[in-house]
Design a protein around this motif. Structure first.
Motif, PDB file in Angstrom:
ATOM      1  N   VAL A 182      57.719 -98.739 -48.294  1.00 26.61           N
ATOM      2  CA  VAL A 182      58.708 -99.458 -47.479  1.00 26.61           C
ATOM      3  C   VAL A 182      58.174 -99.696 -46.071  1.00 26.61           C
ATOM      4  CG1 VAL A 182      60.747 -98.729 -48.751  1.00 26.61           C
ATOM      5  CG2 VAL A 182      59.895 -97.311 -46.870  1.00 26.61           C
ATOM      6  N   ALA A 183      57.029 -99.102 -45.739  1.00 24.25           N
ATOM      7  CA  ALA A 183      56.390 -99.435 -44.462  1.00 24.25           C
ATOM      8  C   ALA A 183      56.035-100.917 -44.420  1.00 24.25           C
ATOM      9  CB  ALA A 183      55.128 -98.589 -44.268  1.00 24.25           C
ATOM     10  N   ALA A 184      55.729-101.497 -45.593  1.00 22.41           N
ATOM     11  CA  ALA A 184      55.447-102.936 -45.652  1.00 22.41           C
ATOM     12  C   ALA A 184      56.697-103.739 -45.328  1.00 22.41           C
ATOM     13  CB  ALA A 184      54.912-103.316 -47.037  1.00 22.41           C
ATOM     14  N   ASP A 185      57.861-103.266 -45.769  1.00 20.17           N
ATOM     15  CA  ASP A 185      59.118-103.940 -45.437  1.00 20.17           C
ATOM     16  C   ASP A 185      59.391-103.855 -43.940  1.00 20.17           C
ATOM     17  OD1 ASP A 185      60.398-104.506 -48.258  1.00 20.17           O
ATOM     18  OD2 ASP A 185      59.646-102.452 -48.338  1.00 20.17           O
ATOM     19  N   ALA A 186      59.129-102.687 -43.365  1.00 19.32           N
ATOM     20  CA  ALA A 186      59.326-102.517 -41.924  1.00 19.32           C
ATOM     21  C   ALA A 186      58.409-103.454 -41.145  1.00 19.32           C
ATOM     22  CB  ALA A 186      59.074-101.058 -41.531  1.00 19.32           C
ATOM     23  N   GLU A 187      57.153-103.588 -41.614  1.00 22.30           N
ATOM     24  CA  GLU A 187      56.213-104.477 -40.934  1.00 22.30           C
ATOM     25  C   GLU A 187      56.681-105.926 -40.998  1.00 22.30           C
ATOM     26  OE1 GLU A 187      51.434-104.919 -40.929  1.00 22.30           O
ATOM     27  OE2 GLU A 187      52.404-105.506 -42.809  1.00 22.30           O
ATOM     28  N   ILE A 188      57.197-106.346 -42.147  1.00 25.46           N
ATOM     29  CA  ILE A 188      57.704-107.709 -42.276  1.00 25.46           C
ATOM     30  C   ILE A 188      58.846-107.942 -41.291  1.00 25.46           C
ATOM     31  CG2 ILE A 188      58.989-109.263 -43.790  1.00 25.46           C
ATOM     32  CD1 ILE A 188      56.135-109.293 -44.556  1.00 25.46           C
ATOM     33  N   CYS A 189      59.727-106.953 -41.146  1.00 27.34           N
ATOM     34  CA  CYS A 189      60.844-107.086 -40.199  1.00 27.34           C
ATOM     35  C   CYS A 189      60.331-107.231 -38.766  1.00 27.34           C
ATOM     36  CB  CYS A 189      61.766-105.872 -40.303  1.00 27.34           C
ATOM     37  SG  CYS A 189      62.779-105.837 -41.804  1.00 27.34           S
ATOM     38  N   ALA A 190      59.344-106.414 -38.395  1.00 23.31           N
ATOM     39  CA  ALA A 190      58.776-106.499 -37.046  1.00 23.31           C
ATOM     40  C   ALA A 190      58.131-107.857 -36.827  1.00 23.31           C
ATOM     41  CB  ALA A 190      57.749-105.380 -36.846  1.00 23.31           C
ATOM     42  N   MET A 191      57.380-108.323 -37.820  1.00 23.85           N
ATOM     43  CA  MET A 191      56.718-109.619 -37.704  1.00 23.85           C
ATOM     44  C   MET A 191      57.732-110.755 -37.625  1.00 23.85           C
ATOM     45  SD  MET A 191      53.639-111.165 -40.046  1.00 23.85           S
ATOM     46  CE  MET A 191      54.627-111.290 -41.529  1.00 23.85           C
ATOM     47  N   LEU A 192      58.833-110.637 -38.366  1.00 24.91           N
ATOM     48  CA  LEU A 192      59.872-111.656 -38.333  1.00 24.91           C
ATOM     49  C   LEU A 192      60.494-111.745 -36.942  1.00 24.91           C
ATOM     50  CD1 LEU A 192      61.482-113.723 -39.911  1.00 24.91           C
ATOM     51  CD2 LEU A 192      62.985-111.891 -40.712  1.00 24.91           C
ATOM     52  N   ALA A 193      60.733-110.598 -36.322  1.00 17.62           N
ATOM     53  CA  ALA A 193      61.271-110.596 -34.958  1.00 17.62           C
ATOM     54  C   ALA A 193      60.297-111.259 -33.988  1.00 17.62           C
ATOM     55  CB  ALA A 193      61.571-109.163 -34.521  1.00 17.62           C
ATOM     56  N   ASP A 194      59.021-110.922 -34.102  1.00 18.65           N
ATOM     57  CA  ASP A 194      58.007-111.532 -33.226  1.00 18.65           C
ATOM     58  C   ASP A 194      57.919-113.042 -33.449  1.00 18.65           C
ATOM     59  OD1 ASP A 194      57.502-109.014 -32.313  1.00 18.65           O
ATOM     60  OD2 ASP A 194      55.559-108.786 -33.301  1.00 18.65           O
ATOM     61  N   ALA A 195      58.022-113.468 -34.719  1.00 15.51           N
ATOM     62  CA  ALA A 195      57.927-114.891 -35.030  1.00 15.51           C
ATOM     63  C   ALA A 195      59.103-115.665 -34.450  1.00 15.51           C
ATOM     64  CB  ALA A 195      57.856-115.094 -36.546  1.00 15.51           C
ATOM     65  N   LEU A 196      60.301-115.093 -34.520  1.00 13.37           N
ATOM     66  CA  LEU A 196      61.476-115.764 -33.957  1.00 13.37           C
ATOM     67  C   LEU A 196      61.333-115.930 -32.447  1.00 13.37           C
ATOM     68  CD1 LEU A 196      64.378-114.089 -35.960  1.00 13.37           C
ATOM     69  CD2 LEU A 196      63.588-116.452 -36.153  1.00 13.37           C
ATOM     70  N   GLN A 240      67.665 -93.664 -48.524  1.00  9.29           N
ATOM     71  CA  GLN A 240      66.483 -93.030 -47.932  1.00  9.29           C
ATOM     72  C   GLN A 240      65.503 -94.089 -47.427  1.00  9.29           C
ATOM     73  OE1 GLN A 240      65.562 -89.649 -47.348  1.00  9.29           O
ATOM     74  NE2 GLN A 240      64.037 -90.800 -46.173  1.00  9.29           N
ATOM     75  N   GLU A 241      65.338 -95.173 -48.166  1.00  9.11           N
ATOM     76  CA  GLU A 241      64.432 -96.233 -47.737  1.00  9.11           C
ATOM     77  C   GLU A 241      64.938 -96.902 -46.456  1.00  9.11           C
ATOM     78  OE1 GLU A 241      62.638 -97.464 -52.145  1.00  9.11           O
ATOM     79  OE2 GLU A 241      63.967 -98.842 -51.065  1.00  9.11           O
ATOM     80  N   LEU A 242      66.247 -97.095 -46.359  1.00  6.44           N
ATOM     81  CA  LEU A 242      66.810 -97.662 -45.136  1.00  6.44           C
ATOM     82  C   LEU A 242      66.528 -96.768 -43.939  1.00  6.44           C
ATOM     83  CD1 LEU A 242      70.300 -99.038 -46.286  1.00  6.44           C
ATOM     84  CD2 LEU A 242      68.297-100.362 -45.591  1.00  6.44           C
ATOM     85  N   GLU A 243      66.674 -95.472 -44.117  1.00  5.67           N
ATOM     86  CA  GLU A 243      66.411 -94.529 -43.027  1.00  5.67           C
ATOM     87  C   GLU A 243      64.946 -94.574 -42.600  1.00  5.67           C
ATOM     88  OE1 GLU A 243      69.854 -91.206 -44.170  1.00  5.67           O
ATOM     89  OE2 GLU A 243      67.827 -91.043 -45.011  1.00  5.67           O
ATOM     90  N   THR A 244      64.042 -94.710 -43.571  1.00  5.21           N
ATOM     91  CA  THR A 244      62.611 -94.782 -43.252  1.00  5.21           C
ATOM     92  C   THR A 244      62.283 -96.055 -42.481  1.00  5.21           C
ATOM     93  OG1 THR A 244      62.068 -93.505 -45.239  1.00  5.21           O
ATOM     94  CG2 THR A 244      60.286 -94.780 -44.236  1.00  5.21           C
ATOM     95  N   ILE A 245      62.831 -97.186 -42.915  1.00  5.62           N
ATOM     96  CA  ILE A 245      62.592 -98.455 -42.224  1.00  5.62           C
ATOM     97  C   ILE A 245      63.075 -98.381 -40.786  1.00  5.62           C
ATOM     98  CG2 ILE A 245      63.301-100.884 -42.123  1.00  5.62           C
ATOM     99  CD1 ILE A 245      63.301-100.867 -45.196  1.00  5.62           C
ATOM    100  N   ALA A 246      64.275 -97.842 -40.590  1.00  8.76           N
ATOM    101  CA  ALA A 246      64.832 -97.726 -39.240  1.00  8.76           C
ATOM    102  C   ALA A 246      63.953 -96.841 -38.362  1.00  8.76           C
ATOM    103  CB  ALA A 246      66.255 -97.180 -39.306  1.00  8.76           C
ATOM    104  N   GLU A 247      63.433 -95.750 -38.923  1.00 14.78           N
ATOM    105  CA  GLU A 247      62.582 -94.829 -38.158  1.00 14.78           C
ATOM    106  C   GLU A 247      61.276 -95.511 -37.733  1.00 14.78           C
ATOM    107  OE1 GLU A 247      60.182 -90.561 -38.717  1.00 14.78           O
ATOM    108  OE2 GLU A 247      61.363 -91.409 -40.376  1.00 14.78           O
ATOM    109  N   ILE A 248      60.636 -96.242 -38.678  1.00 14.11           N
ATOM    110  CA  ILE A 248      59.368 -96.921 -38.367  1.00 14.11           C
ATOM    111  C   ILE A 248      59.575 -97.968 -37.278  1.00 14.11           C
ATOM    112  CG2 ILE A 248      57.619 -98.496 -39.276  1.00 14.11           C
ATOM    113  CD1 ILE A 248      57.880 -97.040 -41.962  1.00 14.11           C
ATOM    114  N   LEU A 249      60.604 -98.798 -37.425  1.00 15.92           N
ATOM    115  CA  LEU A 249      60.828 -99.870 -36.457  1.00 15.92           C
ATOM    116  C   LEU A 249      61.196 -99.322 -35.083  1.00 15.92           C
ATOM    117  CD1 LEU A 249      62.651-102.438 -38.744  1.00 15.92           C
ATOM    118  CD2 LEU A 249      60.401-102.685 -37.703  1.00 15.92           C
ATOM    119  N   ASP A 250      61.898 -98.192 -35.076  1.00 15.74           N
ATOM    120  CA  ASP A 250      62.219 -97.562 -33.793  1.00 15.74           C
ATOM    121  C   ASP A 250      60.939 -97.107 -33.093  1.00 15.74           C
ATOM    122  OD1 ASP A 250      64.246 -96.457 -31.893  1.00 15.74           O
ATOM    123  OD2 ASP A 250      63.298 -94.563 -32.478  1.00 15.74           O
ATOM    124  N   LYS A 251      59.997 -96.533 -33.872  1.00 20.33           N
ATOM    125  CA  LYS A 251      58.717 -96.098 -33.299  1.00 20.33           C
ATOM    126  C   LYS A 251      57.905 -97.286 -32.784  1.00 20.33           C
ATOM    127  CE  LYS A 251      58.740 -91.578 -34.181  1.00 20.33           C
ATOM    128  NZ  LYS A 251      58.638 -90.556 -33.099  1.00 20.33           N
TER     129      LYS A 251
END
Length: 501
Positions: free
Chosen positions: A145-159, A279-290
């Protein structure tokens, strides 16, 4: 032609319903936006990929939310080999085919981005087109799910690169596994066709919460709903208790991501799939917060389910939070302009082997429309410099002068319409939004000079001039030697661009 023979009717000069033409400013703005987004995707290590506009129908699959439309919502046709083909409805289904077909040559994970038009045979409406542009980025072969977190970060940067200010958008993240757990708790598990159909209707109903509200979604969870046009959409026929549980899931968002996840744990009960999703949602939130993507840019939101049928895990949507005025002048939010999620089973349709994948797509035309409505599009509004053609006998010299401007990196054109009337050509230059016009008549050519008309400044000063003497004295037109034409035009363009900021 005899009296009984009638001439064939002329075709109507109109685009099909749900399609539109994109002229200079819109097309230029789209191209510039795609370039800025591509820079972000490239910086994250993604490579470009271009796929055909149409695929075999079975390659695309039946995943669209508007399944009641002809051909399941796609534009399909039969070729000379009697095989059914269809225009792509998104960029993800073709990627699954590419990943399966070239799996031995591609690196794992395979990270690609794709940009282009897609087509959906949907009911057109205001802001809803049957052909629109998408801009995707996906990672195939990344199970974490780190890949999902990365996609979210990249999507924010792209916007933000596309022109959306921080604070004007929010990324809302959910997980299909959590919804699966809630459906288990609601008694909607099972692999038979009837249960699968009810789950599909439930997914599509929940995905329309932002448009239809709780009352409309409840109707779709029940017997069905009739829209304003009179069209009836059959419902999932859930009992009230089942509908209450589904709607409770949709409204489970709390003040913090941790509190939302705690509430979701309660709703999924003992479902192992549901708990895994939380659990995956919690992991994504933790990675993006970092990574510095805090709650002002990302929220855990159970109302996000995404309408496409191939998602298997985390799903996300980017929603614009600023208000715009609609056609009637009323304030409203523009809503979602991007989204995506994990689809671990899509490539498996071709290979029989589970292949993890995740990605996101930006609805380019919706984003353009939103930024335009907000006055933040930043489109290029400066046209080409127009070199007037006043003496056709010397067209070669005129075009050579225009060529010097282009060689210097200046966008320019020679007037190639009919006639030599200066007034007509200057009107053309105005219509082209030209910053300047270059005028070389027989007298100027004999003296080795050109008249440079600063059209932007002339328009600005015209509103202030009250007498003929003031008009003669205005500085919007100057005479310069041929050797200074490029420098003078460049100076005018620099000033116009500065005024436009």
């Amino acid at each position: 032609m005899t009296a009984s023979q009638k001439p064939a009717p002329r075709p109507k000069a109109q685009a099909p319903r749900g399609l539109r033409d994109s002229f200079g400013p819109l097309a230029s703005a789209r191209r510039a936006m795609l370039g800025r987004i591509a820079e972000v995707y490239h910086r994250y290590g993604f490579d470009p990929l271009e796929t055909p506009a149409f695929e075999f129908v079975e390659s695309l699959g039946k995943f669209l939310p508007d399944v009641d439309r002809p051909e399941g919502g796609v534009f399909a046709f039969r070729d000379e080999d009697d095989q059914w083909l269809a225009l792509r409805y998104d960029m993800t289904a073709p990627l699954a085919r590419v990943a399966a077909q070239h799996r031995l040559e591609l690196p794992t994970p395979y990270r690609r981005y794709a940009m282009g038009p897609v087509w959906r045979n949907e009911k057109p409406g205001p802001g809803r087109f049957r052909e629109f542009w998408q801009c995707d980025a996906d990672s195939v072969g990344a199970p974490s799910v780190a890949a999902d977190a990365e996609i979210c970060a990249m999507l924010a940067d792209a916007l933000e690169a596309a022109g959306v200010s921080r604070g004007d958008y929010v990324l809302r993240v959910n997980n299909r596994k959590v919804l699966s757990g809630v459906m288990e708790a609601a008694g909607l598990a099972g692999e038979d066709a009837a249960q699968e159909n009810r789950r599909g209707i439930t997914l599509r109903a929940v995905d329309k919460m932002d448009r239809l509200g709780e009352e409309g979604v409840r109707a779709l969870l029940g017997e069905g709903r009739k829209d304003e046009s009179g069209d009836f959409t059959p419902g999932a026929k859930l009992a009230k208790e089942q509908a209450d549980l589904i709607l409770g899931f949709v409204s489970a968002e709390r003040e913090t991501g941790a509190a939302t996840c705690a509430r979701l744990r309660e709703l999924v009960g003992g479902s192992a799939t549901g708990l895994e999703g939380v659990q995956e949602l919690e992991t994504i939130a933790e990675i993006l917060d970092k990574l510095g993507y805090g709650p002002e840019r990302l929220k855990i939101d159970p109302s996000v389910v995404r309408g496409l049928g191939y998602y298997t895990g985390p799903v996300y949507e980017a929603e614009l939070t600023f208000e715009i005025r609609d056609e009637k002048g009323a304030l409203r939010r523009f809503g979602s302009v991007a989204g995506g999620g994990r689809y671990d089973d899509l490539v498996m349709r071709f290979t029989g082997q589970k292949t993890p994948a995740t990605g996101a797509s930006i609805g380019v035309d919706r984003l353009l429309a939103a930024l335009e409505a907000k006055g933040a599009l930043g489109a290029e509004t400066i046209g080409p410099v127009v070199v007037l053609n006043l003496d056709p006998a010397h067209i070669a010299e005129t075009m050579a002068l225009c060529g010097e401007l282009r060689a210097a990196g200046i966008r320019a054109e020679t007037f190639l319409g009919s006639g030599t009337n200066m007034g007509k050509q200057l009107k053309y230059a105005d219509k082209r939004a030209a910053p300047a016009a270059v005028i070389v008549g027989s007298d100027e050519r004999a003296r080795g000079v050109a008249q440079i008309k600063d059209l932007a400044l002339g328009t600005q000063l015209a509103a202030q001039i009250t007498s003929n003497d003031e008009w003669k004295a205005q500085p919007a037109q100057r005479e310069v030697p041929f050797s200074e034409v490029v420098a003078t035009v460049r100076e005018i363009i620099a000033r116009v661009k500065g005024d436009a900021k």
